[in-house]
Design a protein around this motif. Structure first.
Motif, PDB file in Angstrom:
ATOM      1  N   ASN A 108      30.498  41.553  56.704  1.00 31.40           N
ATOM      2  CA  ASN A 108      31.430  42.287  57.566  1.00 31.40           C
ATOM      3  C   ASN A 108      31.649  43.730  57.129  1.00 31.40           C
ATOM      4  O   ASN A 108      32.664  44.330  57.465  1.00 31.40           O
ATOM      5  N   ALA A 109      30.721  44.272  56.401  1.00 38.59           N
ATOM      6  CA  ALA A 109      30.724  45.688  56.003  1.00 38.59           C
ATOM      7  C   ALA A 109      31.879  46.078  55.083  1.00 38.59           C
ATOM      8  O   ALA A 109      32.139  47.259  54.904  1.00 38.59           O
ATOM      9  N   CYS A 110      32.538  45.122  54.472  1.00 40.86           N
ATOM     10  CA  CYS A 110      33.622  45.447  53.536  1.00 40.86           C
ATOM     11  C   CYS A 110      33.094  46.268  52.362  1.00 40.86           C
ATOM     12  O   CYS A 110      33.783  47.151  51.849  1.00 40.86           O
ATOM     13  N   MET A 111      31.858  45.958  51.969  1.00 43.26           N
ATOM     14  CA  MET A 111      31.269  46.615  50.802  1.00 43.26           C
ATOM     15  C   MET A 111      30.883  48.065  51.094  1.00 43.26           C
ATOM     16  O   MET A 111      30.529  48.794  50.176  1.00 43.26           O
ATOM     17  N   GLY A 112      30.971  48.494  52.322  1.00 42.06           N
ATOM     18  CA  GLY A 112      30.719  49.888  52.653  1.00 42.06           C
ATOM     19  C   GLY A 112      31.845  50.800  52.166  1.00 42.06           C
ATOM     20  O   GLY A 112      31.623  51.975  51.886  1.00 42.06           O
ATOM     21  N   CYS A 113      33.035  50.258  52.057  1.00 43.36           N
ATOM     22  CA  CYS A 113      34.204  51.043  51.619  1.00 43.36           C
ATOM     23  C   CYS A 113      34.782  50.560  50.293  1.00 43.36           C
ATOM     24  O   CYS A 113      35.530  51.293  49.648  1.00 43.36           O
ATOM     25  N   HIS A 114      34.496  49.325  49.918  1.00 45.02           N
ATOM     26  CA  HIS A 114      35.041  48.739  48.692  1.00 45.02           C
ATOM     27  C   HIS A 114      33.910  48.264  47.792  1.00 45.02           C
ATOM     28  O   HIS A 114      32.892  47.779  48.276  1.00 45.02           O
ATOM     29  N   ALA A 115      34.110  48.352  46.506  1.00 44.68           N
ATOM     30  CA  ALA A 115      33.213  47.753  45.519  1.00 44.68           C
ATOM     31  C   ALA A 115      34.040  46.783  44.700  1.00 44.68           C
ATOM     32  O   ALA A 115      35.278  46.819  44.730  1.00 44.68           O
ATOM     33  N   VAL A 116      33.389  45.925  43.981  1.00 42.94           N
ATOM     34  CA  VAL A 116      34.108  44.955  43.160  1.00 42.94           C
ATOM     35  C   VAL A 116      34.897  45.650  42.054  1.00 42.94           C
ATOM     36  O   VAL A 116      36.071  45.365  41.857  1.00 42.94           O
ATOM     37  N   ASP A 117      34.268  46.605  41.361  1.00 45.60           N
ATOM     38  CA  ASP A 117      34.868  47.132  40.136  1.00 45.60           C
ATOM     39  C   ASP A 117      35.057  48.645  40.087  1.00 45.60           C
ATOM     40  O   ASP A 117      35.355  49.184  39.026  1.00 45.60           O
ATOM     41  N   ARG A 118      34.885  49.334  41.203  1.00 50.65           N
ATOM     42  CA  ARG A 118      35.110  50.785  41.202  1.00 50.65           C
ATOM     43  C   ARG A 118      35.551  51.231  42.589  1.00 50.65           C
ATOM     44  O   ARG A 118      35.179  50.633  43.590  1.00 50.65           O
ATOM     45  N   LYS A 119      36.318  52.295  42.615  1.00 49.57           N
ATOM     46  CA  LYS A 119      36.792  52.868  43.872  1.00 49.57           C
ATOM     47  C   LYS A 119      35.621  53.500  44.619  1.00 49.57           C
ATOM     48  O   LYS A 119      34.794  54.179  44.036  1.00 49.57           O
ATOM     49  N   LEU A 120      35.541  53.246  45.894  1.00 52.97           N
ATOM     50  CA  LEU A 120      34.591  53.940  46.773  1.00 52.97           C
ATOM     51  C   LEU A 120      35.452  54.732  47.748  1.00 52.97           C
ATOM     52  O   LEU A 120      36.198  55.609  47.337  1.00 52.97           O
ATOM     53  N   VAL A 121      35.390  54.404  49.005  1.00 57.70           N
ATOM     54  CA  VAL A 121      36.287  55.013  49.994  1.00 57.70           C
ATOM     55  C   VAL A 121      37.684  54.440  49.803  1.00 57.70           C
ATOM     56  O   VAL A 121      38.678  55.152  49.816  1.00 57.70           O
ATOM     57  N   GLY A 122      37.729  53.141  49.607  1.00 55.07           N
ATOM     58  CA  GLY A 122      38.984  52.448  49.339  1.00 55.07           C
ATOM     59  C   GLY A 122      38.999  51.937  47.915  1.00 55.07           C
ATOM     60  O   GLY A 122      38.035  52.111  47.163  1.00 55.07           O
ATOM     61  N   PRO A 123      40.079  51.289  47.524  1.00 52.63           N
ATOM     62  CA  PRO A 123      40.187  50.780  46.151  1.00 52.63           C
ATOM     63  C   PRO A 123      39.179  49.667  45.889  1.00 52.63           C
ATOM     64  O   PRO A 123      38.689  49.019  46.822  1.00 52.63           O
ATOM     65  N   SER A 124      38.887  49.438  44.615  1.00 52.44           N
ATOM     66  CA  SER A 124      38.014  48.315  44.263  1.00 52.44           C
ATOM     67  C   SER A 124      38.772  47.016  44.522  1.00 52.44           C
ATOM     68  O   SER A 124      40.009  46.982  44.557  1.00 52.44           O
ATOM     69  N   PHE A 125      38.012  45.946  44.678  1.00 51.92           N
ATOM     70  CA  PHE A 125      38.643  44.646  44.872  1.00 51.92           C
ATOM     71  C   PHE A 125      39.435  44.252  43.630  1.00 51.92           C
ATOM     72  O   PHE A 125      40.490  43.624  43.731  1.00 51.92           O
ATOM     73  N   GLN A 126      38.970  44.640  42.457  1.00 45.56           N
ATOM     74  CA  GLN A 126      39.705  44.334  41.237  1.00 45.56           C
ATOM     75  C   GLN A 126      41.021  45.113  41.165  1.00 45.56           C
ATOM     76  O   GLN A 126      42.026  44.591  40.676  1.00 45.56           O
ATOM     77  N   GLN A 127      41.036  46.356  41.664  1.00 41.35           N
ATOM     78  CA  GLN A 127      42.289  47.119  41.718  1.00 41.35           C
ATOM     79  C   GLN A 127      43.282  46.449  42.663  1.00 41.35           C
ATOM     80  O   GLN A 127      44.482  46.385  42.369  1.00 41.35           O
ATOM     81  N   ILE A 128      42.794  45.964  43.778  1.00 42.72           N
ATOM     82  CA  ILE A 128      43.662  45.282  44.739  1.00 42.72           C
ATOM     83  C   ILE A 128      44.249  44.027  44.101  1.00 42.72           C
ATOM     84  O   ILE A 128      45.455  43.779  44.196  1.00 42.72           O
ATOM     85  N   ALA A 129      43.410  43.254  43.417  1.00 40.36           N
ATOM     86  CA  ALA A 129      43.888  42.035  42.748  1.00 40.36           C
ATOM     87  C   ALA A 129      44.976  42.361  41.730  1.00 40.36           C
ATOM     88  O   ALA A 129      45.997  41.665  41.652  1.00 40.36           O
ATOM     89  N   ALA A 130      44.772  43.429  40.957  1.00 37.00           N
ATOM     90  CA  ALA A 130      45.764  43.818  39.946  1.00 37.00           C
ATOM     91  C   ALA A 130      47.072  44.249  40.593  1.00 37.00           C
ATOM     92  O   ALA A 130      48.148  43.892  40.114  1.00 37.00           O
ATOM     93  N   LYS A 131      46.985  45.013  41.669  1.00 39.46           N
ATOM     94  CA  LYS A 131      48.192  45.507  42.338  1.00 39.46           C
ATOM     95  C   LYS A 131      49.045  44.358  42.882  1.00 39.46           C
ATOM     96  O   LYS A 131      50.272  44.398  42.834  1.00 39.46           O
ATOM     97  N   TYR A 132      48.394  43.339  43.401  1.00 40.73           N
ATOM     98  CA  TYR A 132      49.120  42.248  44.058  1.00 40.73           C
ATOM     99  C   TYR A 132      49.294  41.014  43.176  1.00 40.73           C
ATOM    100  O   TYR A 132      49.812  39.996  43.650  1.00 40.73           O
ATOM    101  N   LYS A 133      48.909  41.115  41.907  1.00 43.31           N
ATOM    102  CA  LYS A 133      49.047  39.972  40.997  1.00 43.31           C
ATOM    103  C   LYS A 133      50.510  39.531  40.940  1.00 43.31           C
ATOM    104  O   LYS A 133      51.415  40.342  40.743  1.00 43.31           O
ATOM    105  N   GLY A 134      50.729  38.246  41.111  1.00 44.72           N
ATOM    106  CA  GLY A 134      52.078  37.698  41.050  1.00 44.72           C
ATOM    107  C   GLY A 134      52.875  37.828  42.336  1.00 44.72           C
ATOM    108  O   GLY A 134      53.998  37.337  42.409  1.00 44.72           O
ATOM    109  N   ASP A 135      52.333  38.459  43.352  1.00 43.40           N
ATOM    110  CA  ASP A 135      53.031  38.625  44.636  1.00 43.40           C
ATOM    111  C   ASP A 135      52.686  37.439  45.526  1.00 43.40           C
ATOM    112  O   ASP A 135      51.565  37.341  46.049  1.00 43.40           O
TER     113      ASP A 135
END
Length: 116
Positions: free
Chosen positions: A40-67
């Protein structure tokens, strides 16, 4: 001479088949969320471990940890799009993605986008 050509062609075909099977096995080993993200083209803007156009998936996980509301919030964000949480670049809406696919991606992201 014909025999050598036939052997070479057979070797090439077997190599291609083995490569295809290895790719299929790798895809089968990948988490469903990753497969859906790739499709679904998510990887065009996001990467697993580094910011591209949007935040990395790991950054998202860290931001929402415990929520506890993170799965609902992120599913809505994927479906409707939006901006402002990670900067001014908007995330496009993904209205055509099924709820099951969205939940698979969100679950995978919140788990830290693991490889397996």
């Amino acid at each position: 001479m014909k025999r050598e050509v036939a052997v070479a062609v057979t070797a090439l075909m077997l190599g291609a088949l083995a490569g295809g099977l290895a790719t299929a096995a790798s895809a089968a080993d990948a988490p469903r969320g990753r497969i859906v993200a790739d499709a679904n083209a998510c990887m065009g803007c996001h990467a697993v471990d580094r910011k591209l156009v949007g935040p990395s998936f790991q950054q998202i996980a860290a931001k929402y940890k415990g929520d506890a509301q993170a799965p609902v919030k992120l599913a809505r964000k994927v479906k409707d799009g939006g901006s402002g949480v990670w900067g001014m670049i908007p995330m496009p809406a993904h209205q055509s993605m099924s709820d099951a696919d969205i939940h698979a991606v969100v679950g995978w992201v919140l788990a830290g986008a693991p490889a397996k």
